[in-house]
Scaffold this active site. Structure first.
Site, PDB file in Angstrom:
ATOM      1  N   ASP B 322       0.825  -1.211   0.000  1.00  0.00           N
ATOM      2  CA  ASP B 322       0.000   0.000   0.000  1.00  0.00           C
ATOM      3  C   ASP B 322       0.863   1.266   0.000  1.00  0.00           C
ATOM      4  O   ASP B 322       1.891   1.328   0.680  1.00  0.00           O
ATOM      5  CB  ASP B 322      -0.880  -0.040   1.255  1.00  0.00           C
ATOM      6  CG  ASP B 322      -1.958   1.015   1.238  1.00  0.00           C
ATOM      7  OD1 ASP B 322      -2.725   1.063   0.255  1.00  0.00           O
ATOM      8  OD2 ASP B 322      -2.043   1.795   2.211  1.00  0.00           O
ATOM      9  N   GLU B 351       1.701  -0.572  -4.892  1.00  0.00           N
ATOM     10  CA  GLU B 351       0.635   0.353  -5.291  1.00  0.00           C
ATOM     11  C   GLU B 351       1.298   1.648  -5.754  1.00  0.00           C
ATOM     12  O   GLU B 351       1.758   2.441  -4.938  1.00  0.00           O
ATOM     13  CB  GLU B 351      -0.326   0.649  -4.136  1.00  0.00           C
ATOM     14  CG  GLU B 351      -1.496   1.511  -4.603  1.00  0.00           C
ATOM     15  CD  GLU B 351      -2.251   2.242  -3.482  1.00  0.00           C
ATOM     16  OE1 GLU B 351      -3.363   2.714  -3.742  1.00  0.00           O
ATOM     17  OE2 GLU B 351      -1.714   2.365  -2.368  1.00  0.00           O
ATOM     18  N   HIS B 417     -10.928  -1.240  -5.057  1.00  0.00           N
ATOM     19  CA  HIS B 417     -11.660  -0.666  -3.913  1.00  0.00           C
ATOM     20  C   HIS B 417     -11.485   0.844  -3.830  1.00  0.00           C
ATOM     21  O   HIS B 417     -12.169   1.499  -3.054  1.00  0.00           O
ATOM     22  CB  HIS B 417     -11.183  -1.330  -2.625  1.00  0.00           C
ATOM     23  CG  HIS B 417      -9.749  -1.040  -2.319  1.00  0.00           C
ATOM     24  ND1 HIS B 417      -8.708  -1.468  -3.118  1.00  0.00           N
ATOM     25  CD2 HIS B 417      -9.164  -0.334  -1.321  1.00  0.00           C
ATOM     26  CE1 HIS B 417      -7.559  -1.056  -2.619  1.00  0.00           C
ATOM     27  NE2 HIS B 417      -7.805  -0.363  -1.528  1.00  0.00           N
ATOM     28  N   ASP B 418     -10.544   1.390  -4.608  1.00  0.00           N
ATOM     29  CA  ASP B 418     -10.277   2.831  -4.574  1.00  0.00           C
ATOM     30  C   ASP B 418     -10.908   3.594  -5.732  1.00  0.00           C
ATOM     31  O   ASP B 418     -10.643   4.797  -5.885  1.00  0.00           O
ATOM     32  CB  ASP B 418      -8.762   3.079  -4.598  1.00  0.00           C
ATOM     33  CG  ASP B 418      -8.115   2.856  -3.239  1.00  0.00           C
ATOM     34  OD1 ASP B 418      -8.796   3.095  -2.221  1.00  0.00           O
ATOM     35  OD2 ASP B 418      -6.947   2.445  -3.201  1.00  0.00           O
ATOM     36  N   ARG B 465     -17.795  -0.721  -2.783  1.00  0.00           N
ATOM     37  CA  ARG B 465     -17.445  -1.809  -1.852  1.00  0.00           C
ATOM     38  C   ARG B 465     -18.700  -2.542  -1.381  1.00  0.00           C
ATOM     39  O   ARG B 465     -18.801  -2.940  -0.217  1.00  0.00           O
ATOM     40  CB  ARG B 465     -16.661  -1.232  -0.673  1.00  0.00           C
ATOM     41  CG  ARG B 465     -15.381  -0.516  -1.113  1.00  0.00           C
ATOM     42  CD  ARG B 465     -14.642   0.177   0.032  1.00  0.00           C
ATOM     43  NE  ARG B 465     -13.446   0.864  -0.471  1.00  0.00           N
ATOM     44  CZ  ARG B 465     -12.557   1.491   0.303  1.00  0.00           C
ATOM     45  NH1 ARG B 465     -12.735   1.546   1.614  1.00  0.00           N
ATOM     46  NH2 ARG B 465     -11.497   2.093  -0.226  1.00  0.00           N
TER      47      ARG B 465
END
Lengths: 582, 582
Positions: B322, B351, B417-418, B465
Site C-alpha cells: 500500500d 501500489e 476498492h479505490d 465496496r
C-alpha cells in the site's frame, strides 16, 4: 512544436530531490524550439486547480537540446506537476499521459514523496579537493630494503614486467611535495600482495605487498596524510583475483572437490592455468586473473569484509573500484551499505569508462572515473577534431546526463595508468597545459596523474608508468606552478566543484565560461584572439595565471595570446581566497 | 533526419539482459523518420572493426515514435554497440558520444557485463494467471460468530463506516466459485487487526482482525487455495499505521520519553490525536493514520519482520504494498531481499498509480498496479475521448516505458476498492464487457475486482465496496461466462501474458490486435463494422466468445456487430487448449 523531442520522466536524471523540501526537474526540448516553459505544481493530495507555477530556466544547450530546469519547493515533500510549453505559435501542455492542447486535470507527473533515506549524500569533504593518482612502484622508493629482486635503475624506461622499488614509505616521504601542490586526496593503484608491478592480480586482499611495505607503513601513510588534510583512497580489485589467490589455488589443486569451486566459473575440470584457460577470466582469457563470481554469497561476503577491513584497520577514506562495471549492481548496493556503515563519509568511485547513470543513482557509487569527459577533452585539445562549440555541446550533454548531486564528485582526468599521458597525446606542451587549466577550472573532482604536473611524457602502458623524476632540474616548473595555483584556487573556492558552469563564448578554438564567480578563457589556437565578454560581472579582477589586472566595464572584450588561458577572479573574491589560504 | 528525436541509453528500459546471453536494445526515433536501423555489436574486448550486425525490428509505434528493437546474442556477456540509422536521404551513425557521419571507431554504447545477479526473475507462476481482488468484509460471511457489532444486513448499500461480517472463512467457502471462474491468485485488502472495515489503519501487524477470523482461518484459506492451485497475496500497509498501533500509543502516552518517538514525525509534544494533528500522517492530516518513518532502522526491522512472518507463518505467496511510492527505495530493496530469501518466488506488487520505472528495475518490485493502463482503458471504453488509434498509442507508449521482463506481471485492472466500478463508469454494460475482454486478452496480469464478473455496479468508495450478492438470479451470467472463458483461455495460453502484441487495426472505435497466436477484434461502436485482416495467419479458427467458426483465406475481412468482440483462436491451437484444460 517538435513534440517528439520534448522529454521528461519523473525519474533520474530528470527529477530528483535536492534536500528534504526541494525537487529539481529537468525538461529537454529541441534546441531553439520553445520560447519558454512553465511548470505547474502542487501537493499530490491537494484539490486540483490550485497549482503553483514557476518559469523554468533555460539552463543549458547542447546543440540538439535545450535543457529547462526548475527547483520546486515542497513543504509536504509530495509533488505533482505538469509543464506548459510555449513556442511562438502555440501552447501545449505536457503530462505523463502525453501532450494536451488545453490545461489537463489529470495525468500529472508525480514525485510521490521525498524520502529522507533516498536523498543522495556525497561526502562533504570532496568539494574543492584535487586527487592525485599514484602508481606506487614508480612514485618514490622510500625504503630500498624491501625492493623486489631485479629492480631496474630509477629512471630507465619501464617494460611491462619491470620493477623499480617504489613503496608506501616513498609516498609518505613525498607528502610534503603533494601538500605543497595543494593535493587533497591520494589514490593509489593496488597495494595488496601480488606478483606483478601493477598488482591488479591480487594474491592476498588482507596483506600489503612486501615490496610496498607493511600494514604499519600504510597506517603511517594514512596518518601522515590526514595530518596534512589529505585523504587516502585504495584500489579495490573485486572483479577478479590473481591466479595464486588462495581460493583459486584450492580449486586448481583439488578440482571439483574444492569448496571454492563455485567462487569461479570453471568450464571444465581439471583447471588448466595458462594460455587459453578453461575458466572465466578478466577480459578474454587473461589467465592470470580468474573472474570472481560475485553472485556467490561466500565470495560476496569475503570481498565485502575486505572493503570494511581496510577502513577499520588503516582508516582509509574510500575505494576506487576496478572494472566496477562488470560486477553486479546487487553487489555494489551491498558494498555501499557496508562501507558507509563503517565510515559514513567514505568516498566510493567506480571505474566505468562509459555512461554511468546505472551506478550513480545513490544506491551504489558516489562517483566514477569520468572517461567520456576525457574523450571530449582529447577531441578538443589533443586531436583537434571538434571546435569549441562541439566541445561545449559534449560537455553539456555529459553534465546533463547525471543529476546535480553527482556533479561535484565526478572524477575528471586527463589520463591514468591505463592511457597515454596528456602531454604525449597533445604533442604541444602548450595544449596539454590548457587541458590542465580546463580540468582544474571545471566542475567535478580533478584527478592529476602523478607527474603530469611536471610535464612527464608517456605513450600507452607501460610507457605511461615511468618513474617520477625527483631531480627538479628536469621538471617543467612553470607547469607545476600552474597546477599549484589552480589546485589551490579550487581549495579556496569549493563551489568550483559544484557545476554552476555558464558558457560565455565557444567559437573556433576559443572557449570561455564562468564557474561560479570565476571567469575562464581558453585560447586553444595559434592566433591572438579577442573574446567579447557578455554577462561577466564588472569590477576589478585579476588573472590568477598571469597576475594581470583587469577592470571590466559594461561593454568589453579580452585579448588572449596563442595557446594561452586566463583564470580571472574578481578582486572582491580574491581577498577571501588569499585570506583563507594564508 | 530528426536526430533530436533519436534516443537510446545503455540503461533500462532501453538496454537490459534477457537471460544470461542475450541483450535487448531499444532505439526510439521520430515516427516514420527512419527507413531502417542496424545495430553493430561485438565483444567489448575484441579488436575493433569486426562487428556483427543485426537489422532492428520496428516493433511498435506510438504516434510520436517508432521503437526499433533487437536481441543481441553474446557468448562473453559483454557487449559494445553502435547504431546505423538510415533514412531515404542519409545514413547517420549513433554512438554514446552522439551522431557521426561516418562509421565511428570509438564512443560505442557499452553493456559491460550481463551479471547473473542482476537478471530480473519474475515468479514463473504468474504467467497465464488472473488475479481476483477481495475486500474481505464484503465478499462472503462464512462465520457469523465473529461478526463485529452493528453489522448491517448483507446487501444494503454500504456507508464509509459500515460493517457486513465478511471474513476469511467466507472466502474459503467460496474458493470453488473462484476456482470455477479460473482464478489463479487472490489478493485481499488488509486483514490485520484494525478498527475500520477497510483495515488500512493497522493496530497489530502480527494478528488477524478477529472479525475476519484467526491465524488458523488464514492458514486454512491458504491451504485450501493452494489445493486448487490458487495463490494468495496479502496487503502490506507499511507507509503508515493506525492511531492505536502500540508504538504510536506509547508516543501519545509518554511523549518525548517514549522510546518509539522516532518511529514517527512528531511536530510538537504532547501529541494531539484528532483533526489537525501535530504529526505527519498518510496524505494531509489523516490523523487516524500516522506515517511510519521507514528510514529509522528500528521501524525498518519491525516491518521487514512482518513481511517475512506471514510468509513463514501462513505460506502466503506475496505482498501487495500500500502507498508503496511514498516509502523509500532503500526500504523496498531490503524488503525484496528479505522476502525472496524466505520464499524465492514470492510476488511483490507495489501500489503506484503513475510511471513506475523507478520501482521496477529488478531491485524492488516485481509489478505495480497498472493504473495508467486503466486510464487509457477508461478513455477509450468509458469516456470515449480517444479513438482506437489514440488508445493504441497510449498502450504502446506504456508498454515500451518498461522492459519486457516486467510485462507479464503488470497488474492490469478495470477498477479496485479505490475507484468507481467499470460498469458504472462505462454506463453501457456492453462497453464494460468489452473493457473486460480487452483486459483478459491483453498481456500482463489481469486483476478482476470482486463482483465485476457478475456485473456489480458502484460509484466511488464506499459504493464500490458493496457486498457480493450470492443469489445467482441477480448475476449477469452471460458476463460471468465471458470472464470464465477468457480467464481459462489465458490459463491454457500463458504466453498471452508476455507482451507479444501486434496491432492489426486501429480506426474509429474498432481495435484489433494479436496476442501471440490469438486474434482479437473489439468493436467499441454502435455500428456493424467490417475489419480488414492483414497479417493474420490463415486457417480454420474459432471465436471463443461466440463459438463461431472462421476459415481465414489470404485476403479477407471480419464482420463485427455493434459493441461486440471476437477472440479468435486457430483450431490447431484450440486442440492443445482444450486438451490442457480437460
Amino acid at each position: 512544436m517538435n513534440l517528439a523531442c520534448v522529454c521528461h520522466r519523473a525519474a533520474m536524471p530528470m527529477a530528483w530531490p535536492i534536500g528534504e523540501n526541494e525537487l529539481r526537474v529537468v525538461l529537454k526540448a529541441c534546441k531553439d524550439d520553445l520560447s519558454g516553459v512553465n511548470v505547474y505544481y502542487g501537493d499530490r493530495y491537494a484539490p486540483l486547480g490550485k497549482d503553483d507555477r514557476l518559469r523554468m530556466d533555460k539552463e543549458a544547450s547542447d546543440g540538439l537540446f535545450d535543457y529547462f530546469t526548475a527547483r520546486i519547493h515542497t513543504e509536504t515533500r509530495r509533488v505533482r506537476y505538469i509543464f506548459r510549453l510555449r513556442s511562438d505559435k502555440e501552447i501545449v501542455w505536457y503530462t505523463e499521459e502525453g501532450f494536451k492542447n488545453s490545461r489537463p486535470r489529470s495525468g500529472y507527473f508525480q514525485y510521490p514523496y521525498i524520502c529522507l533515506a533516498d536523498i543522495i549524500k556525497e561526502p562533504s569533504w570532496i568539494r574543492g579537493r584535487t586527487m592525485y593518482q599514484i602508481f606506487p612502484d614508480r612514485f618514490h622508493n622510500g625504503n630500498t630494503g624491501n625492493d623486489p629482486k631485479g629492480c631496474l635503475k630509477w629512471g630507465v624506461p619501464p617494460k611491462a614486467d619491470s620493477f623499480f622499488g617504489g613503496d608506501l614509505k616513498g609516498i609518505t616521504d613525498k607528502l610534503d611535495y603533494l601538500s605543497h601542490l595543494g593535493i587533497g586526496i591520494i589514490y593509489m593503484t593496488p597495494i595488496f600482495r601480488s606478483p606483478s608491478n601493477h598488482k591488479y592480480d591480487t594474491i592476498d586482499y588482507y596483506d600489503i605487498d612486501p615490496a610496498f611495505g607493511s600494514k604499519k607503513d600504510l597506517k603511517m601513510l594514512v596518518c601522515e596524510a590526514h595530518a596534512r588534510d589529505i585523504k587516502v583512497i585504495l584500489d579495490g580489485v573485486f572483479n577478479h583475483c590473481g591466479k595464486d589467490f588462495f581460493a583459486f589455488r584450492d580449486v586448481v589443486d583439488k578440482g571439483e572437490k574444492s569448496k571454492y569451486k563455485d567462487w569461479f566459473n570453471i568450464y571444465k575440470f581439471p583447471v588448466y592455468v595458462g594460455e587459453n584457460p578453461n575458466y572465466e577470466t578478466f577480459a578474454n582469457g587473461i589467465w592470470t586473473m580468474p573472474k570472481l563470481m560475485t553472485q556467490n554469497p561466500e565470495v560476496r561476503e569475503y570481498l565485502l569484509d575486505v572493503g570494511e577491513y581496510w577502513i577499520r584497520e588503516a582508516d582509509i577514506d574510500g575505494w576506487r573500484l576496478d572494472v566496477a562495471n562488470e560486477i553486479d549492481h546487487a553487489f555494489w548496493r551491498e558494498f555501499r551499505k557496508r562501507i558507509k556503515a563503517v565510515k559514513s563519509d567514505a568516498f566510493i568511485i567506480g571505474e566505468v569508462w562509459h555512461d554511468s547513470l546505472e551506478w550513480l543513482r545513490g544506491d551504489q557509487f558516489d562517483s566514477v572515473m569520468n572517461y567520456p569527459w576525457r574523450e571530449a577533452v582529447l577531441d578538443f585539445f589533443a586531436r583537434g577534431n571538434i571546435d569549441a562549440e562541439g566541445f561545449d555541446n559534449r560537455l553539456t550533454r555529459l553534465r546533463m546526463s547525471y543529476h546535480t548531486d553527482i556533479w561535484p564528485g565526478l572524477l575528471n582526468l586527463l589520463g591514468s595508468h591505463d592511457t597515454p599521458r596528456i602531454k604525449t597525446l597533445c604533442g604541444d606542451a602548450r595544449k596539454s597545459a590548457l587541458a590542465a587549466v580546463f580540468m582544474l577550472t571545471y566542475h567535478g573532482l580533478p584527478m592529476v596523474y602523478y607527474g603530469d604536473e611536471i610535464g612527464i611524457k608517456g605513450k600507452g602502458d607501460p610507457d605511461c608508468r615511468r618513474t617520477f623524476p625527483w631531480d627538479e632540474r628536469v621538471w617543467d616548473n612553470e607547469l607545476r606552478g600552474l597546477y599549484e595555483k589552480l589546485i589551490k584556487l579550487r581549495r579556496t573556492c569549493p563551489e568550483m566543484s559544484d557545476g554552476n558552469i555558464k558558457t560565455k563564448y565557444a567559437k573556433g578554438n576559443v572557449y570561455a565560461y564562468t564557474n561560479s564567480d570565476i571567469f575562464i578563457v581558453i585560447n586553444n589556437s595559434g592566433e591572438r584572439m579577442s573574446v567579447p565578454l557578455v554577462g561577466v560581472e564588472v569590477g576589478l579582477s585579476t588573472d590568477i595565471i598571469s597576475g594581470r589586472k583587469y577592470m571590466f566595464e559594461e561593454k568589453r572584450s579580452i585579448e588572449t595570446e596563442p595557446y594561452s588561458a586566463a583564470v580571472i577572479v574578481q578582486d572582491k573574491h580574491l581577498g577571501r581566497m588569499i585570506h583563507q589560504h594564508a
